[in-house]
Design a protein around this motif. Structure first.
Motif, PDB file in Angstrom:
ATOM      1  N   LEU A  37       0.823  -1.196   0.000  1.00  0.00           N
ATOM      2  CA  LEU A  37       0.000   0.000   0.000  1.00  0.00           C
ATOM      3  C   LEU A  37       0.866   1.259   0.000  1.00  0.00           C
ATOM      4  CD1 LEU A  37      -2.843  -0.968   2.491  1.00  0.00           C
ATOM      5  CD2 LEU A  37      -3.055  -0.603   0.028  1.00  0.00           C
ATOM      6  N   GLY A  38       2.018   1.183   0.664  1.00  0.00           N
ATOM      7  CA  GLY A  38       2.918   2.331   0.679  1.00  0.00           C
ATOM      8  C   GLY A  38       3.388   2.698  -0.708  1.00  0.00           C
ATOM      9  N   GLU A  39       3.739   1.702  -1.506  1.00  0.00           N
ATOM     10  CA  GLU A  39       4.167   1.988  -2.872  1.00  0.00           C
ATOM     11  C   GLU A  39       2.979   2.448  -3.717  1.00  0.00           C
ATOM     12  OE1 GLU A  39       6.490  -0.038  -6.679  1.00  0.00           O
ATOM     13  OE2 GLU A  39       6.236  -1.167  -4.807  1.00  0.00           O
ATOM     14  N   ALA A  40       1.813   1.859  -3.479  1.00  0.00           N
ATOM     15  CA  ALA A  40       0.625   2.238  -4.252  1.00  0.00           C
ATOM     16  C   ALA A  40       0.295   3.712  -4.060  1.00  0.00           C
ATOM     17  CB  ALA A  40      -0.561   1.363  -3.845  1.00  0.00           C
ATOM     18  N   GLU A  41       0.295   4.190  -2.818  1.00  0.00           N
ATOM     19  CA  GLU A  41      -0.049   5.601  -2.602  1.00  0.00           C
ATOM     20  C   GLU A  41       1.042   6.526  -3.114  1.00  0.00           C
ATOM     21  OE1 GLU A  41      -0.669   6.362   1.499  1.00  0.00           O
ATOM     22  OE2 GLU A  41       1.299   5.649   2.150  1.00  0.00           O
ATOM     23  N   ALA A  42       2.305   6.069  -3.060  1.00  0.00           N
ATOM     24  CA  ALA A  42       3.393   6.876  -3.625  1.00  0.00           C
ATOM     25  C   ALA A  42       3.235   7.000  -5.135  1.00  0.00           C
ATOM     26  CB  ALA A  42       4.743   6.254  -3.275  1.00  0.00           C
ATOM     27  N   ARG A  43       2.849   5.910  -5.800  1.00  0.00           N
ATOM     28  CA  ARG A  43       2.622   5.951  -7.236  1.00  0.00           C
ATOM     29  C   ARG A  43       1.425   6.831  -7.582  1.00  0.00           C
ATOM     30  NH1 ARG A  43       4.838   2.215 -10.782  1.00  0.00           N
ATOM     31  NH2 ARG A  43       6.442   0.875  -9.869  1.00  0.00           N
ATOM     32  N   LEU A 288      -1.393   1.014   7.640  1.00  0.00           N
ATOM     33  CA  LEU A 288      -2.057  -0.295   7.738  1.00  0.00           C
ATOM     34  C   LEU A 288      -1.074  -1.440   7.598  1.00  0.00           C
ATOM     35  CD1 LEU A 288      -5.163   0.507   5.492  1.00  0.00           C
ATOM     36  CD2 LEU A 288      -5.042   0.500   7.997  1.00  0.00           C
ATOM     37  N   GLU A 289       0.142  -1.151   7.202  1.00  0.00           N
ATOM     38  CA  GLU A 289       1.137  -2.207   7.018  1.00  0.00           C
ATOM     39  C   GLU A 289       2.150  -2.248   8.152  1.00  0.00           C
ATOM     40  OE1 GLU A 289       1.283  -2.245   2.158  1.00  0.00           O
ATOM     41  OE2 GLU A 289       2.580  -0.855   3.250  1.00  0.00           O
ATOM     42  N   ARG A 290       2.003  -1.373   9.119  1.00  0.00           N
ATOM     43  CA  ARG A 290       2.987  -1.326  10.214  1.00  0.00           C
ATOM     44  C   ARG A 290       2.578  -2.281  11.319  1.00  0.00           C
ATOM     45  NH1 ARG A 290       3.324   5.299  10.427  1.00  0.00           N
ATOM     46  NH2 ARG A 290       4.154   5.567   8.320  1.00  0.00           N
TER      47      ARG A 290
END
Length: 290
Positions: A37-43, A288-290
């Motif tokens: 999700l972290g990469e998704a929101e960065a993209r 949500l991934e932490r």
């Protein structure tokens, strides 16, 4: 109508590649590996023009390392060198050449040619260094590469024209060194410009921006702890989204929903996580991934 010519300009390979990289929904549907999700929101942020500067807009120069503040003026020296060195031989062009004898102009012409060899020898070294840097790290020193290349390609014809006028009115034994330096510098500058425009640079730059945005959002707590009244990257990103016009904001929301649905359908995230992310603003998905 069929057969009617389209007035829309054709998009080149670079623009098509940028469009492909900014299609985050397609990335969520087709990319391999661990999709977070972290990469998704960065993209998503990157695809809407919310660059690293928007996310890191909360940075306060008071918290920069002291050594970096001391070295900051050296950046101006770097830019001045990139722009000025290719034009330096123009300062050596004598004001009067045709009105004096060929023999009298000999010393001036030799001085000019020697100056070209020295100045453009330095330019060649800089252009080689920038080209080698691109071979290993194409996403770095992009502004330096463009500024240096454009300066050379603009200055070199002026230097050549001025030198030809001086050489014609003088007795010069050899101009080979100056000519080779000018030619090599121009070729290397063109190569650097083409490197900057290459698809490899587009891909690496996009990947670097996504990584920096993702890491900044992940380190939001550290940013906010730097001092009272400091806003972290999450807040900065939220403000940037809030300043969008209504159509762009709705388009971003639709893309967010498509990305979450694609990740959930592929089993990259569970349905509960997808629903929770849909209720959070962009920038907080990584929580949500932490």
């Amino acid at each position: 109508m069929p057969g009617q010519l389209s007035l829309r300009p054709r998009r080149g390979p670079r623009e098509r590649e940028e469009d492909r990289l900014d299609d985050v929904a397609a990335w969520a549907r087709t990319a391999d590996g661990d999709l977070t999700l972290g990469e998704a929101e960065a993209r998503l942020a990157r695809s809407r023009g919310l660059t690293v500067d928007h996310v890191l807009g909360a940075r306060d120069s008071r918290h920069e390392d002291g050594a970096l503040q001391v070295l900051r003026p050296l950046a101006w020296v770097r830019w001045a060198g990139l722009v000025a060195i290719p034009f330096l031989p123009l300062l050596l062009v004598p004001r009067r050449t045709m009105s004096t004898s060929r023999l009298a102009n000999h010393g001036r012409a030799e001085f000019l040619l020697n100056g070209i060899e020295v100045a453009y020898g330095l330019v060649v070294l800089v252009q080689v260094a920038l080209l080698l840097a691109w071979c290993f790290r194409p996403a770095h020193a992009q502004r330096e590469r463009v500024v240096g290349a454009v300066s050379v390609l603009v200055a070199a014809p002026c230097v050549v024209f001025s030198t030809v006028i001086v050489v014609i009115g003088s007795v010069v034994e050899s101009w080979t060194g100056a000519a080779l330096a000018l030619l090599l510098a121009a070729v290397l500058a063109a190569a650097n410009l083409l490197a900057h425009l290459s698809l490899r640079t587009v891909r690496r730059s996009h990947a670097r921006d996504v990584r920096r945005i993702r890491d900044a959002l992940r380190d939001d707590d550290d940013w906010r702890s730097r001092g009272p009244g400091q806003h972290g990257p999450v807040t900065s990103l939220g403000r940037a989204v809030a300043t969008m016009d209504e159509s762009r904001r709705r388009s971003l929301q639709r893309d967010q929903a498509r990305v979450l649905d694609a990740l959930a359908d592929r089993g990259k995230i569970d349905q509960e996580t997808a629903r929770a992310a849909a209720e959070l603003p962009l920038g907080r998905w990584g929580e949500l991934e932490r």
